[in-house]
Design an enzyme around this catalytic site. Sequence first.
Site, PDB file in Angstrom:
ATOM      1  N   HIS A  97      -4.621  -0.256  16.787  1.00 56.28           N
ATOM      2  CA  HIS A  97      -3.459   0.105  15.299  1.00 56.28           C
ATOM      3  C   HIS A  97      -5.118  -0.180  14.748  1.00 56.28           C
ATOM      4  CE1 HIS A  97      -1.321  -2.191  13.084  1.00 56.28           C
ATOM      5  NE2 HIS A  97      -0.223  -1.451  13.444  1.00 56.28           N
ATOM      6  N   CYS A 105       0.639   4.207  12.326  1.00 56.55           N
ATOM      7  CA  CYS A 105       1.422   2.787  11.763  1.00 56.55           C
ATOM      8  C   CYS A 105       0.820   3.691  10.592  1.00 56.55           C
ATOM      9  CB  CYS A 105       0.502   1.808  12.018  1.00 56.55           C
ATOM     10  SG  CYS A 105       1.761   0.431  11.155  1.00 56.55           S
ATOM     11  N   HIS A 116       4.314   3.488  14.445  1.00 51.71           N
ATOM     12  CA  HIS A 116       4.941   2.670  13.485  1.00 51.71           C
ATOM     13  C   HIS A 116       5.534   3.186  12.595  1.00 51.71           C
ATOM     14  CE1 HIS A 116       2.668  -1.162  14.866  1.00 51.71           C
ATOM     15  NE2 HIS A 116       2.887  -0.582  16.307  1.00 51.71           N
ATOM     16  N   ASP A 137       9.095   0.024  11.966  1.00 54.95           N
ATOM     17  CA  ASP A 137       7.699  -1.042  12.113  1.00 54.95           C
ATOM     18  C   ASP A 137       8.301  -1.462  10.053  1.00 54.95           C
ATOM     19  OD1 ASP A 137       5.910  -2.394  11.908  1.00 54.95           O
ATOM     20  OD2 ASP A 137       4.278  -1.182  11.515  1.00 54.95           O
ATOM     21  N   HIS A 138       8.687  -3.216  10.490  1.00 55.26           N
ATOM     22  CA  HIS A 138       8.928  -3.373   9.401  1.00 55.26           C
ATOM     23  C   HIS A 138      10.506  -3.246   8.846  1.00 55.26           C
ATOM     24  CE1 HIS A 138       4.660  -4.802   9.393  1.00 55.26           C
ATOM     25  NE2 HIS A 138       5.437  -4.742  10.173  1.00 55.26           N
ATOM     26  N   TYR A 155      10.563  -8.635  10.419  1.00 59.51           N
ATOM     27  CA  TYR A 155      11.095  -8.218  11.838  1.00 59.51           C
ATOM     28  C   TYR A 155      12.545  -8.788  11.870  1.00 59.51           C
ATOM     29  CZ  TYR A 155       7.260  -6.505  13.653  1.00 59.51           C
ATOM     30  OH  TYR A 155       5.599  -5.891  13.964  1.00 59.51           O
TER      31      TYR A 155
END
Length: 389
Positions: free
Chosen positions: A233, A271, A298, A346-347, A363
């Site tokens: 990541h 990401c 992500h 993601d998020h 999240y």
Amino acid sequence: MKQGWRWYGDRDAISLKEIHQAGVTDVVAALYERKPGEVWPVAEIKARQKKVREAGMTWSVVESVPVHEDIKKRTGDYKKYIANYRKTLENLAKCGIRTVCYNFMPILDWTRSDLAYELPDGSTCLNYNEYEVAAFDLFALRRPNAEKDYDAKTKARAKKLWAKYTPKERKRVEKSILTGLPGTVDDLTPAQFLKELKTYAGIDDAKLRANLYAFLNEISPTLDKCDVDMCIHPDDPPHPIFGLPRVLSTAKDIRQMVKECPSKHVGLTLCTGSLGGSLENDEVAIFKEFAHRVFFCHFRNLEYAEPGVFHESQCHLVGKTNLPELMLAFLKEEKRRGEGIVVRPDHGRLMEIDKGRKCYCGYSYGGRLIGLAELRGLEIGIKAFVKGL
Ligand code: DNO
């Protein structure tokens, strides 16, 4: 696109049923109970897998198997921890889980300076303000020699900001930075953080880089034997903070890792939000260059107030990263491989729908649900208009 979703196990406020109803097929999870460095037993992996299966989905990606700090520093018990890491990878492979996300950021995982940044509609999201981070470093943490790491303009602005901030605002910055965000780390006090920072004295950029490559080359025989894809990541934010080196922030860093670590199983979690934390990164170009090494994605977006100050976008498709263009490249890569790649939204923002339950920062259910729906719509739209995908 295989629709993924990060699930924090039984302590997650969001149930597997809700995740399934969102249209998710692939759950992204970990054995959160296990501390960095421990071996993950087959029985525990199987138990978690069974829960996910019974809910109608597959646990296909691990995020994360945390890398013990001793491995990052190559000190203490690092040899034992590397052996344990290999064993964990073998155990995961025995259970059929072959995609493993991790990071190589010293001490802190991802960092934000505001975990509840309010948008005009009253929903909140995560914000990063490099002046707040500098102010905390210089005036609250008082890290020795910190002033050497900032230019005059940043120092002056950070000073002004800190002088203006109320104790509550200062506390918010401290808590946001030192809270163990969902990932691999525990909450820290400023004193603990300073102590941890000291253990990195003498570990500069070149050392940390060499330690990453050594670790990857040491686990590569296991990756090759068990057919496990390791996907690092990117650093978030993608530049050094608190005097700590960062070695996976740019295309150049990825290029170097791939060159130093020949196993085809050494790859990347693409990401967009982490890479997008630098205006110099081009997430689409990075995906295209390393597409064959991207094992997991992500997707989200950032809105910049100015360089160094950004928050997570209202819409996952709009902002710093050209998500439509990236999705096109992504779908072409899936086509080339003849198989899907797991993407997780993601998020997401924290909206009314989630108020009253304790979601991990970033999240939420509603925010990610919208993100996933947007990504799905984009995929369907592109496939409808681009022939051959
Ligand atoms: C933040 C996450 C990170 C990520 C780890 C992977 O939301 O993307 O915590 O899971 O860095 O090791």
